[in-house]
Design a protein around this motif. Sequence first.
Motif, PDB file in Angstrom:
ATOM      1  N   VAL A  99       9.921  17.641  19.108  1.00  0.00           N
ATOM      2  CA  VAL A  99       9.250  16.952  18.024  1.00  0.00           C
ATOM      3  C   VAL A  99       8.460  15.755  18.536  1.00  0.00           C
ATOM      4  CG1 VAL A  99      11.198  15.471  17.440  1.00  0.00           C
ATOM      5  CG2 VAL A  99       9.564  16.088  15.685  1.00  0.00           C
TER       6      VAL A  99
ATOM      7  N   PHE B 104       6.646  15.491  21.259  1.00  0.00           N
ATOM      8  CA  PHE B 104       5.966  15.949  22.470  1.00  0.00           C
ATOM      9  C   PHE B 104       4.799  15.065  22.845  1.00  0.00           C
ATOM     10  CE2 PHE B 104       3.075  17.814  19.540  1.00  0.00           C
ATOM     11  CZ  PHE B 104       1.915  18.078  20.222  1.00  0.00           C
ATOM     12  N   ASN B 105       4.254  14.367  21.879  1.00  0.00           N
ATOM     13  CA  ASN B 105       3.181  13.437  22.225  1.00  0.00           C
ATOM     14  C   ASN B 105       3.571  12.043  21.753  1.00  0.00           C
ATOM     15  OD1 ASN B 105       0.842  11.983  22.564  1.00  0.00           O
ATOM     16  ND2 ASN B 105      -0.463  13.726  22.039  1.00  0.00           N
TER      17      ASN B 105
ATOM     18  N   ALA C 152       2.236   9.256  22.025  1.00  0.00           N
ATOM     19  CA  ALA C 152       1.205   8.350  21.516  1.00  0.00           C
ATOM     20  C   ALA C 152       1.032   8.531  20.004  1.00  0.00           C
ATOM     21  CB  ALA C 152      -0.118   8.602  22.219  1.00  0.00           C
ATOM     22  N   LEU C 153       1.540   9.660  19.490  1.00  0.00           N
ATOM     23  CA  LEU C 153       1.388   9.943  18.064  1.00  0.00           C
ATOM     24  C   LEU C 153       2.610   9.437  17.305  1.00  0.00           C
ATOM     25  CD1 LEU C 153       0.057  13.610  18.260  1.00  0.00           C
ATOM     26  CD2 LEU C 153      -1.230  11.488  18.290  1.00  0.00           C
TER      27      LEU C 153
ATOM     28  N   GLU D 115       3.213  12.311  12.492  1.00  0.00           N
ATOM     29  CA  GLU D 115       2.258  13.265  13.063  1.00  0.00           C
ATOM     30  C   GLU D 115       2.978  14.307  13.914  1.00  0.00           C
ATOM     31  OE1 GLU D 115      -1.742  10.496  13.430  1.00  0.00           O
ATOM     32  OE2 GLU D 115      -0.152  10.292  14.910  1.00  0.00           O
TER      33      GLU D 115
ATOM     34  N   LEU E 245       2.890  18.271  13.360  1.00  0.00           N
ATOM     35  CA  LEU E 245       2.421  19.160  14.434  1.00  0.00           C
ATOM     36  C   LEU E 245       3.498  20.153  14.846  1.00  0.00           C
ATOM     37  CD1 LEU E 245       0.400  16.722  16.677  1.00  0.00           C
ATOM     38  CD2 LEU E 245      -0.459  18.712  15.467  1.00  0.00           C
TER      39      LEU E 245
END
Lengths: 309, 262
Positions: B106, B108-109, B111-112, B116, B120
């Motif tokens: 959940v 995985f990015n 920066a988000l 978000e 995603l």
Amino acid sequence: MNSKTISTEDDYLGEHHVYEPHHVGLPPFGPYFRELRRRRGFAFELARTQMHAANTDTALGQIWLVLNPMLLAAVYYVLTVVLVRSGNNGQKVVPPADLIAKLSPGQIANYGWESFAHLTSSLFLFFLVSTIILTGANSVIQGGALIMNTPFPKMLLPLSSTYLAFRRYLPTLLVYIPIHFLARRPISINTLWAVPMVAEAVVFGFGLAMLFGTLQVYFRDVASFLPYFIRIWLYLSPVIYYVENLPKAMKPFMILNPLFPIAGGYGEALGGHAPSMQMVLGGAAWAIASCLIGGLLFMSREREFAVRL
Amino acid sequence: MSSLSASDDVAIRIQNVHVTFRVNVQRNPTLKSTLVRMGRRQQNVREIKALQGVSFDVHKGQVMGVVGANGAGKSTLMRTVAGILAPNEGRIDIYGRVSTLLALGVGFNSALSGKENVVLGGLAAGLTRKEIAAKYEEITEFAELGDFMELPMKTYSSGMFSRLAFAVAVHMDPDILIIDEALSAGDAHFKKKAAVKMKQVVDDAGTMLVVSHALGVIKEMCDEAVWLHHGRLIRQGKPDEIIEAYTNFLNVGDDALVLEDF
């Protein structure tokens, strides 16, 4: 012994699915592309959130998206128009004979602006392709934890990079339009040829994004080499020069450069000429070949990504 | 063994599954080092047989525990069942909707924002925006993250990270929940809440496949357990028996296992 019902609706979710070794490493195309289509919202949302994270959806961010290509255009203007003119003892630079036949008297009189318009438009198209490739190359690596946790068609990741690059390309058109008119370039039905040429550029870039996205999983330094290759490629493509500038002896070799027909055709279209069928079809052939090679490699390898990340 | 019963109440059927990895010896493989090794004719790749002919069934509503030492193939088994890795041989049949907590997917990015990332993750898992929106409130409430949901996940503590990942996994209304228990960490309060929620998933006729090194958890939660060692299924049975056999093995070591089981 085992149930013979094969999932028809969903390869990943749904009521019943079967996981078996893939035939020659490729997943069944039907379910794969159905799922890709069904989950395309992910690709768009990922691109949107990445723009958000890079602040490109704020007012200043939007301005930067336009300002950045403008500044680049200014740099290349200095390089190609101002410097070339001063190297020519302050005399106006004269277009090559082949090109004169194609330009209107207004364009010839205004050749500085004309070459600037050609330069910026081609450069922005080149940046579209190179951004797709560079972001696509890292897309799989960056999806790491998601790939480890969720089964989904991984092609969504380079697809998202492609969409992101396209979104970043759109503001550059705003920069180009006034330059187009300042250079007294014509607007005609032929200008519409620019649309299929951009489409070819996007499809071609998407294929390479898949190719380099896969290679990056296996060789982590591919993305570091890429910018250098791309820089050389820029100089080999009709971006900072016109197709007509090429020496005749070089022309047969240019078919080997995929961006030659694509960028060349795009340049022709914006100059108000219909690109030759050789360019349109050559570009399309490169785009399809790139997508087939990149796509097949990507799909045959994508179930290994979870092990390699 | 129960794996021979009729297929109509089977949730997961694993038949003779083999998974072999060709693993690069280097940690961070590069083109440069590969070329150098090729020049020296050095072998760069090792073959690892992570799973070797594993077969068992998990029935609907059953909680199946998986135990085994490090490198036994537990995570590989979970990922293969989830469809993330492909088996090299054999076949896995899944009857139902699967939700996984195998990596902190959940986030995985980082920066988000948490929000978000949830959206995603849900879209990648094949949910519609509507379905995600319907579950979003529950997820936020369960993860107890409040305003943090709007902040980039790099500002989260590791506990917050795993709370959110767990909340997403259990709120997908799965028929089958595949969970690596080590990841569902959090403080004592959240652990308790997580246990209650997992029980609820199972009570809603859900099926669960759990990997855990905490043998107490296996004993308490599971109806059945399997013990994996070096990619082979050593034993399947009641959690008490499996845990006893496994702890005996841990105390005595490899030699005893060889004598007893091969």
